[in-house]
Design a protein around this motif. Structure first.
Motif, short mmCIF file in Angstrom:
data_model
loop_
_atom_site.label_atom_id
_atom_site.label_comp_id
_atom_site.label_asym_id
_atom_site.label_seq_id
_atom_site.Cartn_x
_atom_site.Cartn_y
_atom_site.Cartn_z
N LYS A 51 0.79 -1.13 -0.10
CA LYS A 51 0.05 0.03 -0.15
C LYS A 51 0.92 1.34 -0.02
O LYS A 51 1.82 1.31 0.76
N HIS A 52 0.65 2.06 -1.00
CA HIS A 52 1.29 3.58 -0.98
C HIS A 52 -0.04 4.60 -0.86
O HIS A 52 -1.13 4.27 -0.63
N ASN A 53 0.29 5.90 -1.07
CA ASN A 53 -0.60 6.70 -1.09
C ASN A 53 -0.59 7.63 -2.16
O ASN A 53 0.18 7.41 -3.11
N VAL A 57 7.91 3.18 -0.87
CA VAL A 57 7.05 4.12 -1.04
C VAL A 57 5.60 4.10 -0.04
O VAL A 57 4.85 4.68 -0.06
N GLY A 58 5.65 2.82 0.54
CA GLY A 58 4.45 2.41 1.42
C GLY A 58 4.83 1.27 2.23
O GLY A 58 6.07 0.57 2.31
N ASP A 59 3.65 0.74 2.96
CA ASP A 59 3.70 -0.47 3.80
C ASP A 59 3.61 -1.53 3.03
O ASP A 59 2.67 -1.66 2.03
N HIS A 102 -5.00 2.81 -3.68
CA HIS A 102 -3.37 2.57 -3.74
C HIS A 102 -3.06 1.25 -3.16
O HIS A 102 -2.02 1.13 -2.56
N GLN A 116 8.62 -1.41 -3.64
CA GLN A 116 7.27 -1.01 -3.11
C GLN A 116 7.62 -0.53 -1.50
O GLN A 116 6.91 0.15 -1.12
N THR A 151 2.71 9.18 -2.84
CA THR A 151 4.04 8.49 -3.26
C THR A 151 3.56 7.57 -4.50
O THR A 151 4.39 6.91 -5.08
N CYS A 152 2.45 7.78 -5.06
CA CYS A 152 2.01 7.09 -6.16
C CYS A 152 2.83 7.35 -7.58
O CYS A 152 2.68 8.53 -7.95
#
Length: 98
Positions: free
Chosen positions: A8-10, A75-77, A51, A72, A13-14
């Motif tokens: 998961k990003h947001n 940019v996120g979890d 996202h 990955q 950060t996409c």
């Protein structure tokens, strides 16, 4: 081993939002979906509204999967869970169809 991945990003950060879905950045970001000689990516499904990407991956160990998912994690979890194949287990036990 099988692994279930949730990445998961947001919005901020996409790479698709920041650079466009046809950009080199988005291409590099999603390259992991092809797997490599050590990791077979069995499927990838996205829920673009949140996202979030879901995937099932096959590899010998978690470190190999972690190495593949570096883009990955930047940019996120990312959650990587080892899972078992319930259908295969049922068939191995001789319970399938009984």
């Amino acid at each position: 081993m099988l692994f279930h991945v949730t990445a998961k990003h947001n919005y901020k950060t996409c790479p698709g939002i920041q650079h466009g879905v046809e950009s080199d950045e988005t291409n590099a970001f999603s390259k992991w979906m092809e797997g490599n000689e050590d990791v077979e990516v069995l499927g990838v499904w996205g829920y673009n509204v949140s996202h979030t990407i879901y995937s099932v991956i096959e590899a010998e160990d978690m470190q190999i999967v972690t190495n593949l998912l570096r883009s990955q994690m930047a940019v996120g979890d990312v959650e990587v869970l080892p899972v078992m194949d319930g259908i295969a287990a049922r068939k191995t036990r001789g319970h399938w169809g009984n």
